[in-house]
Enzyme design. Structure first.
Site, PDB file in Angstrom:
ATOM      1  N   ASP A   1       4.914  42.185  -0.156  1.00 53.36           N
ATOM      2  CA  ASP A   1       4.117  43.064   0.706  1.00 53.36           C
ATOM      3  C   ASP A   1       4.564  42.941   2.159  1.00 53.36           C
ATOM      4  OD1 ASP A   1       1.439  44.265   1.862  1.00 53.36           O
ATOM      5  OD2 ASP A   1       1.255  44.497  -0.301  1.00 53.36           O
TER       6      ASP A   1
ATOM      7  N   ASP B   1       2.599  52.294   2.291  1.00 52.43           N
ATOM      8  CA  ASP B   1       1.303  52.057   2.934  1.00 52.43           C
ATOM      9  C   ASP B   1       1.157  52.916   4.187  1.00 52.43           C
ATOM     10  OD1 ASP B   1      -1.119  50.850   3.477  1.00 52.43           O
ATOM     11  OD2 ASP B   1      -0.324  48.812   3.618  1.00 52.43           O
TER      12      ASP B   1
ATOM     13  N   ASP C   1      -8.668  47.928  -0.849  1.00 49.87           N
ATOM     14  CA  ASP C   1      -8.322  46.535  -0.556  1.00 49.87           C
ATOM     15  C   ASP C   1      -9.371  45.581  -1.103  1.00 49.87           C
ATOM     16  OD1 ASP C   1      -5.927  46.919   0.601  1.00 49.87           O
ATOM     17  OD2 ASP C   1      -6.626  46.843   2.669  1.00 49.87           O
TER      18      ASP C   1
HETATM   19  C1  DGJ Z   1      -3.143  47.530   3.665  1.00 43.47           C
HETATM   20  C2  DGJ Z   1      -2.972  47.511   2.174  1.00 43.47           C
HETATM   21  O1  DGJ Z   1      -4.037  48.166   1.556  1.00 43.47           O
HETATM   22  C3  DGJ Z   1      -2.861  46.063   1.718  1.00 43.47           C
HETATM   23  O2  DGJ Z   1      -2.793  46.018   0.317  1.00 43.47           O
HETATM   24  C4  DGJ Z   1      -1.674  45.428   2.349  1.00 43.47           C
HETATM   25  O3  DGJ Z   1      -0.510  46.045   1.886  1.00 43.47           O
HETATM   26  C5  DGJ Z   1      -1.767  45.529   3.866  1.00 43.47           C
HETATM   27  N1  DGJ Z   1      -2.019  46.874   4.278  1.00 43.47           N
HETATM   28  C6  DGJ Z   1      -0.518  45.016   4.497  1.00 43.47           C
HETATM   29  O4  DGJ Z   1      -0.496  45.216   5.837  1.00 43.47           O
END
Ligand code: DGJ
Length: 733
Positions: A369, A481, A551
């Site tokens: 990530d 993202d 999240d």
């Molecule tokens: C937001 C995403 O929803 C998370 O899963 C993760 O990738 C973070 N951003 C990383 O900055």
């Protein structure tokens, strides 16, 4: 033929397997909406338009009280300016500054196909005969300004959805300025409707909201530059008492990922107008003579069998006619994502250690990530510099991918291509590439600016820097993202006349990048994401078969999030992972089984530090991974039924999937709260074969399908809160 036209009476009848949609023309001029409901062969419904014909009509329409007509007629596509004071779909300004428009019927075209949209996601015909498509285009015109409007309606043989979009063509001699052009509208009589919408925020996306439609306007919209956490581009009107199995539902969902407006207005004459499209507050489009503009698609669904039927219509449409990924019908690799395991604090050795542990448990892919590029030890810098940070990833991306592959796992990578940190080499070199208003410092969100995707050179540069990384190593999955909303809407490269086009142009830039990505890397598995689930919409599903849902991975919060998401989108599209306890978002402790059972309803994976799992939890993980392989076919391909909702009953949750051939069904029951003295819960299942005998796996118990559906299964209480169980029914005969 699904679409029939009665030329003599100028009536248009769109039939889907279970529904009929009727439009008709009165006074040779006005196109009215007559009917949407259960399927009928009869189309003779002009009387429904309440528009007198002949002498009386001339008098009514043109002489003394045209306004009375315009303000009450059920317009199929209402335009602003000549007497319709309700929310209209179309507002056009001409060079002189006038903004009235009056649309008259001109003709129609029928085709045995479904046109694609230029540069935008769109539904498409599937395999014939079941997936065959037909499209009706109705042509309207404002003669004074030379504006032609095409209303497009497409159907598929195997779907009850109707796909609508609108094209505006300037066939006049002056420039026209589109100020509002929505994609769909339904003018109906009120039936004491309730309005269902989906709302939330970060970590709490798509909770269901129900309100009574009362006099005036009910608007849900996004002006955030993305479909948003806060509201989904969706609206459903339901008749009183509608539930999962019964009641009338009229629903609209937008195939778009930017600003939108969904409006319902109950007027003083008990008329209800429902409409959906691009948000006019951030939209203007210049139409030069000869130019045209195409709106995104709206999906319109009617169900006379409640919300469950509506849901399955959306799911099947999206699976058969929107999600084009080659992975749609495959099991996605069980993944472990390092975000909540390490945040920014990792290096090659840590990642390899996680991968080694993952391999032992039966996990199939490691996703790296945020934090692997540029100067990125926290979220304050580095976005835009898509070069690997070799202090963390020694030897570079190729070498890391090889190490992960060497362990026996696939390798996936995170990007946030639309963004730039002020503290980045990219921003230092091109400060003008950020979205901004000249002379004003743009607002920051998560310490970052948004790149100006209305500029082709920006799209090209960012796309190329992402593609270069993908070409450099064996990267089989990308998480795309997007972590802030759009503000300071402006481009240093757009002139005054075209600045109003900014928001839509941004979305077109995004779509262009994703299209290129899929063309250049046809084997890539793409997962979209936006700070959790802020861009979980039908537009993004065209590009990626799965989207990160939220999240918040706490399984109890996820019950509401996943219920709302699954109201429209297939389970196979919901990114869902097992988190650590206490959960990072809400601090709750829940059994690992419950975290797993809830995540098994989606794409499935882990987001925790596997090297820190207890031996007991590792043994459990092995079991869950086997369960994923066992059940994912039915979860992914099956029909989904919502049996009980924790959002509604505050006690427990239950959903069911049934394989297309009805030979098996998986029921997930989550008991959020334990109740003393309660003997059991009755779960009335759905979708089974009534005469078939089903065995509950792991027991000797058998039940007929009709018994399970009518009398129900008695689920004994599980002791304690937050417990869950999977019930697998398998057909015996
Ligand atoms: C937001 C995403 O929803 C998370 O899963 C993760 O990738 C973070 N951003 C990383 O900055």
């Amino acid at each position: 033929m699904a679409i029939k036209v009665c030329d003599e009476k100028k009536i248009f009848q769109i039939n889907t397997p279970n529904t009929t949609y009727l439009m008709g023309v009165v006074k040779d001029k006005y196109l009215g909406h007559m009917y949407y409901g259960p399927r009928m062969e009869d189309c003779d419904g002009l009387y429904l338009l309440r528009a007198p014909q002949g002498e009386k009509a001339d008098h009514f329409l043109y002489k003394k009280n045209k306004i009375g007509f315009m303000d009450s007629f059920s317009f199929e596509y209402p335009a602003w300016g000549t007497g319709d004071f309700r929310d209209t779909c179309l507002k056009v300004r001409d060079e002189r500054g006038y903004d009235t428009c009056e649309l008259a019927y001109e003709g129609y075209e029928l085709m045995d196909d479904k046109p694609a949209l230029t540069g935008m996601p769109a539904t498409f015909a599937g395999k014939e005969p079941a997936g065959a498509a037909q499209t009706l285009t109705i042509i309207l015109r404002d003669r004074l300004i030379g504006l032609k409007i095409l209303l497009r309606y497409s159907t598929f043989e195997d779907s009850d959805a109707i796909i609508r979009s609108v094209v505006a063509v300037n066939e006049g001699t002056q420039k026209l300025y589109l100020e509002k052009i929505l994609s769909a509208c339904l003018d109906m009589d009120d039936e004491n409707f309730d309005l269902i919408t989906l709302h939330g925020c970060w970590g709490r996306e798509r909770h269901t909201a129900v309100r009574r439609v009362s006099i005036g306007k009910h608007i849900v919209s996004s002006l955030r530059g993305e479909s948003s956490h806060q509201v989904q581009p969706f609206m459903a009107l339901t008749t009183n008492g509608t539930n999962q199995k019964s009641g009338d539902v009229y629903a609209m969902n937008f195939v778009y990922s930017g600003n939108f407006i969904a409006e319902t207005e109950l007027d003083h004459q008990d008329g209800v107008r429902m409409s959906l499209g691009l948000h006019p507050d951030t939209f203007e489009w210049v139409l030069d003579p000869g130019a045209s503009f195409e709106t995104p698609e709206a999906v319109v669904v009617y169900s006379d069998k409640g919300l469950g039927q509506m849901t399955r219509t959306f799911h099947n449409l999206y699976k058969n006619h929107l999600i084009r990924s080659k992975y749609l019908h495959s099991k996605r690799p069980i993944l472990v994502n390092n975000w909540e395991a390490t945040y920014f604090n990792f290096d090659t050795e840590k990642l390899v250690a996680i991968a080694e542990e993952a391999k032992k448990l039966g996990i199939e892919m490691l996703v790296l990530d945020d934090g692997w590029f540029g100067k990125r030890d926290n979220d304050e810098s580095g976005l835009g510099d898509w070069q690997v940070n070799e202090e963390k990833i020694k030897g570079g991306m190729k070498s890391l991918a090889e190490r992960i592959n060497g362990v026996g796992l696939k390798f996936g990578l995170w990007f946030e291509p639309e963004m730039v940190s002020p503290d980045s080499d990219l921003f230092r070199a091109h400060p003008d590439w950020a979205i901004q208003v000249e002379g004003r410092e743009p607002s920051m969100g998560r310490h970052q600016y948004v790149l100006d995707l209305t500029r082709q050179e920006v799209v090209d540069y960012v796309y190329e820097s992402v593609a270069a990384v993908l070409r450099s190593a064996n990267i089989e999955y990308v998480k795309w993202d997007m972590n802030r909303s759009l503000t300071d809407l402006g481009s240093l490269a757009l002139d005054r006349e075209h600045m109003g086009e900014f928001s839509h142009r941004y979305v077109l830039g995004l779509y262009q990048m994703q299209e290129r990505l899929l063309n250049d890397f046809p084997d890539l598995l793409l997962e979209n994401c936006s700070s959790g689930g802020a861009r979980f919409d039908a537009g993004m599903l065209y590009y990626s078969p799965q989207i990160w849902t939220s999240d918040d991975m706490d399984p109890i919060e996820r019950l509401s999030i996943q219920e709302g998401t699954a109201m429209l989108y297939p389970l196979s599209s919901m990114g869902a992972h097992i988190c650590v306890c206490p959960n990072h978002s809400v601090g709750r402790n829940t059994p690992m089984e419950t975290r797993a059972h809830v995540a098994l309803a989606g794409t499935f994976g882990y987001e925790l530090d596997l090297t820190k799992l207890s031996e007991e939890d590792k043994e459990k993980a092995v079991v869950f991974n086997k369960e994923y392989h066992k059940y994912n076919d039915v979860v992914r391909e099956g029909d989904y039924y919502r049996i009980a909702s924790y959002q509604e009953n505050n006690m427990y949750d239950c959903w069911q999937v049934v394989s297309p051939d009805k030979s098996e069904s998986l029921v997930t029951y989550v008991q959020v709260r334990f109740e003393t003295m309660r003997k059991s819960r009755r779960l009335r299942l759905e979708g089974l074969e009534p005469g078939a005998i089903y065995q509950l796996e792991g027991t000797e118990q058998t039940f007929s399908g009709e018994m399970l559906m009518n009398a129900g299964y008695l689920q004994p209480m599980l002791h304690g809160d937050y417990n869950s169980i999977l019930l697998h029914f398998v057909k015996k005969n």
